[in-house]
Design an enzyme around this catalytic site. Structure first.
Site, PDB file in Angstrom:
ATOM      1  N   SER A 142     -61.190   7.966   1.951  1.00 28.45           N
ATOM      2  CA  SER A 142     -59.772   8.443   2.911  1.00 28.45           C
ATOM      3  C   SER A 142     -60.208   7.931   3.623  1.00 28.45           C
ATOM      4  O   SER A 142     -61.587   8.240   4.373  1.00 28.45           O
ATOM      5  CB  SER A 142     -59.324   9.680   3.136  1.00 28.45           C
ATOM      6  OG  SER A 142     -58.585   9.437   4.344  1.00 28.45           O
ATOM      7  N   TYR A 155     -60.090  18.570   4.816  1.00 33.33           N
ATOM      8  CA  TYR A 155     -59.672  17.501   4.462  1.00 33.33           C
ATOM      9  C   TYR A 155     -60.393  16.305   4.352  1.00 33.33           C
ATOM     10  O   TYR A 155     -61.123  15.373   3.938  1.00 33.33           O
ATOM     11  CB  TYR A 155     -58.025  16.976   4.658  1.00 33.33           C
ATOM     12  CG  TYR A 155     -58.177  15.960   3.876  1.00 33.33           C
ATOM     13  CD1 TYR A 155     -57.831  15.809   2.880  1.00 33.33           C
ATOM     14  CD2 TYR A 155     -57.823  14.130   4.581  1.00 33.33           C
ATOM     15  CE1 TYR A 155     -56.880  14.560   1.308  1.00 33.33           C
ATOM     16  CE2 TYR A 155     -57.794  12.994   3.687  1.00 33.33           C
ATOM     17  CZ  TYR A 155     -57.516  13.128   2.386  1.00 33.33           C
ATOM     18  OH  TYR A 155     -56.772  12.469   1.490  1.00 33.33           O
TER      19      TYR A 155
HETATM   20  N1  NAP Z   1     -51.956   9.491  -0.194  1.00 37.86           N
HETATM   21  C1  NAP Z   1     -52.151   8.171   0.810  1.00 37.86           C
HETATM   22  O1  NAP Z   1     -51.914   8.605   2.289  1.00 37.86           O
HETATM   23  C2  NAP Z   1     -53.608   8.890   0.440  1.00 37.86           C
HETATM   24  C3  NAP Z   1     -54.695   8.720   1.524  1.00 37.86           C
HETATM   25  C4  NAP Z   1     -56.228   8.131   1.888  1.00 37.86           C
HETATM   26  C5  NAP Z   1     -56.560   9.218   0.294  1.00 37.86           C
HETATM   27  N2  NAP Z   1     -56.130   9.730  -0.618  1.00 37.86           N
HETATM   28  C6  NAP Z   1     -56.516  10.075  -1.517  1.00 37.86           C
HETATM   29  O2  NAP Z   1     -55.912   9.768  -3.192  1.00 37.86           O
HETATM   30  C7  NAP Z   1     -55.768  10.605  -4.366  1.00 37.86           C
HETATM   31  C8  NAP Z   1     -54.350  10.820  -4.720  1.00 37.86           C
HETATM   32  O3  NAP Z   1     -53.594  11.257  -3.931  1.00 37.86           O
HETATM   33  P1  NAP Z   1     -52.340  11.269  -4.032  1.00 37.86           P
HETATM   34  O4  NAP Z   1     -51.294  10.857  -2.384  1.00 37.86           O
HETATM   35  O5  NAP Z   1     -51.549  10.117  -4.988  1.00 37.86           O
HETATM   36  O6  NAP Z   1     -51.221  12.794  -4.113  1.00 37.86           O
HETATM   37  P2  NAP Z   1     -50.777  13.353  -5.169  1.00 37.86           P
HETATM   38  O7  NAP Z   1     -49.519  12.568  -5.685  1.00 37.86           O
HETATM   39  O8  NAP Z   1     -50.466  14.178  -4.340  1.00 37.86           O
HETATM   40  O9  NAP Z   1     -51.303  13.309  -6.651  1.00 37.86           O
HETATM   41  C9  NAP Z   1     -52.892  14.373  -6.653  1.00 37.86           C
HETATM   42  C10 NAP Z   1     -53.429  13.883  -7.771  1.00 37.86           C
HETATM   43  O10 NAP Z   1     -54.717  15.221  -8.470  1.00 37.86           O
HETATM   44  C11 NAP Z   1     -53.954  15.966  -9.267  1.00 37.86           C
HETATM   45  N3  NAP Z   1     -54.889  16.896  -8.830  1.00 37.86           N
HETATM   46  C12 NAP Z   1     -55.146  17.440  -7.807  1.00 37.86           C
HETATM   47  N4  NAP Z   1     -55.787  18.979  -7.810  1.00 37.86           N
HETATM   48  C13 NAP Z   1     -56.522  18.894  -9.202  1.00 37.86           C
HETATM   49  C14 NAP Z   1     -57.417  20.082  -9.964  1.00 37.86           C
HETATM   50  N5  NAP Z   1     -57.610  20.100  -9.451  1.00 37.86           N
HETATM   51  N6  NAP Z   1     -57.610  19.265 -11.352  1.00 37.86           N
HETATM   52  C15 NAP Z   1     -57.117  17.729 -11.986  1.00 37.86           C
HETATM   53  N7  NAP Z   1     -56.246  16.815 -11.135  1.00 37.86           N
HETATM   54  C16 NAP Z   1     -55.458  17.489 -10.203  1.00 37.86           C
HETATM   55  C17 NAP Z   1     -52.515  16.182  -9.765  1.00 37.86           C
HETATM   56  O11 NAP Z   1     -52.119  16.364 -10.728  1.00 37.86           O
HETATM   57  P3  NAP Z   1     -51.847  17.966 -11.213  1.00 37.86           P
HETATM   58  O12 NAP Z   1     -51.464  18.709 -10.045  1.00 37.86           O
HETATM   59  O13 NAP Z   1     -51.228  17.701 -11.944  1.00 37.86           O
HETATM   60  O14 NAP Z   1     -53.805  18.318 -11.460  1.00 37.86           O
HETATM   61  C18 NAP Z   1     -51.960  15.183  -9.017  1.00 37.86           C
HETATM   62  O15 NAP Z   1     -51.955  13.208  -9.990  1.00 37.86           O
HETATM   63  C19 NAP Z   1     -56.297  11.956  -3.563  1.00 37.86           C
HETATM   64  O16 NAP Z   1     -57.885  12.475  -3.288  1.00 37.86           O
HETATM   65  C20 NAP Z   1     -56.169  11.924  -1.947  1.00 37.86           C
HETATM   66  O17 NAP Z   1     -57.141  12.083  -1.571  1.00 37.86           O
HETATM   67  C21 NAP Z   1     -54.298   9.798  -0.391  1.00 37.86           C
END
Ligand code: NAP
Length: 256
Positions: A142, A155
């Site tokens: 990120s 974070y």
């Molecule tokens: N959205 C943004 O603005 C943004 C920006 C920069 C970086 N990111 C990064 O992108 C990645 C995905 O984020 P997103 O925005 O798509 O969020 P999201 O929709 O909340 O998805 C997060 C995913 O991670 C999984 N997860 C969480 N804890 C887990 C665990 N202990 N074991 C296995 N799986 C786990 C969740 O699945 P379960 O709950 O089913 O386990 C879900 O599939 C993250 O690393 C986030 O930090 C996001």
């Protein structure tokens, strides 16, 4: 890059970026090992991947469980022979009162999932990639990891650690046939950012962000950051002296 029959181990596949990447890669013919904790969601996504022209297998694993994660990767390798690409995407925002109050258990949870979960994911695939002399590790880090952000100590630390970890792995594996791609997105509309009241500058829709993720992976970029406007501002902030950075960052209300 031809995705047809390429085997991808994708963590955090049950929602948001992971789910959208799964669909997009399945449409290109990839074989997907979908990892997350919510098994019911994984099954639905796997079915959509199959319908889109890919193949998908589901693994209801927690990335904090190194043994289970390696077991899942083993199953995928046993069926398809090898894993071509790891996408270490599982993560949480940890945007809650406990984390902001720096309660050790809450901070630990963010670091355990975002950083050590990615370490476990690399452990699940890298030895066999090195043995085979090919493979790609992709970190979904990120822009929040470039400098500490206000109200985001856990974070920011987890993503700074993730970026440094993958960069070190790249150095340690140089010349061994593997590639490491570190992706640093800004704000993308997903369940992770839903309901945020903070200002999220240059917020992207998933549909516009997914091609940028795929392009970075296909071109085996060492680093990719987007949207470019926010990436430019955040990268410039990296060279600001602390007094200037503190003044600007403490006024900005963005996070993640
Ligand atoms: N959205 C943004 O603005 C943004 C920006 C920069 C970086 N990111 C990064 O992108 C990645 C995905 O984020 P997103 O925005 O798509 O969020 P999201 O929709 O909340 O998805 C997060 C995913 O991670 C999984 N997860 C969480 N804890 C887990 C665990 N202990 N074991 C296995 N799986 C786990 C969740 O699945 P379960 O709950 O089913 O386990 C879900 O599939 C993250 O690393 C986030 O930090 C996001």
């Amino acid at each position: 890059m031809n995705w047809n029959n390429r085997v991808v181990f994708l963590t955090g596949a049950s929602s948001g970026i992971g789910e959208a990447l799964a669909s997009a890669l399945a449409a290109k013919g990839a074989v997907l090992g979908l990892v997350a904790r919510r098994e019911d969601l994984l099954h639905e996504i796997a079915q959509k991947c199959d319908e889109a022209g890919g193949k998908a297998r589901t693994f209801a694993s927690d990335v904090t469980d190194a043994t289970a994660l390696r077991g899942s990767a083993n199953q995928l390798r046993e069926e398809f022979g090898h894993i071509d690409v790891l996408i270490a995407n599982a993560g949480i925002g940890g945007n809650n009162a406990e984390t902001r109050d720096l309660r050790p258990e809450a901070v630990k949870k963010v670091i355990d999932i975002n950083l050590l979960g990615a370490v476990n994911s690399v452990h699940a695939v890298l030895p066999e990639m090195l043995e085979r002399g090919q493979g790609q590790l992709v970190a979904i880090s990120s822009l929040a990891g470039i400098r500490g952000l206000p109200k985001s100590a856990a974070y920011s630390a987890s993503k700074a650690g993730m970026t440094a970890f993958f960069e070190s792995v790249r150095l340690d594996t140089a010349g061994k046939g593997t590639d490491v791609t570190i992706i640093q997105p800004g704000f993308i509309k997903t369940p992770l950012t839903a309901g945020r009241h903070n200002n999220m500058p240059f917020l992207m829709e998933l549909e516009e962000a997914i091609p940028l993720f795929i392009n970075a992976i296909e071109r085996k970029k060492k680093f990719a950051a987007f949207p470019w406007q926010l990436a430019t501002i955040v990268r410039a902030g990296k060279i600001f002296p602390a007094w200037l950075y503190d003044r600007i960052a403490s006024r900005a209300r963005y996070r993640e």
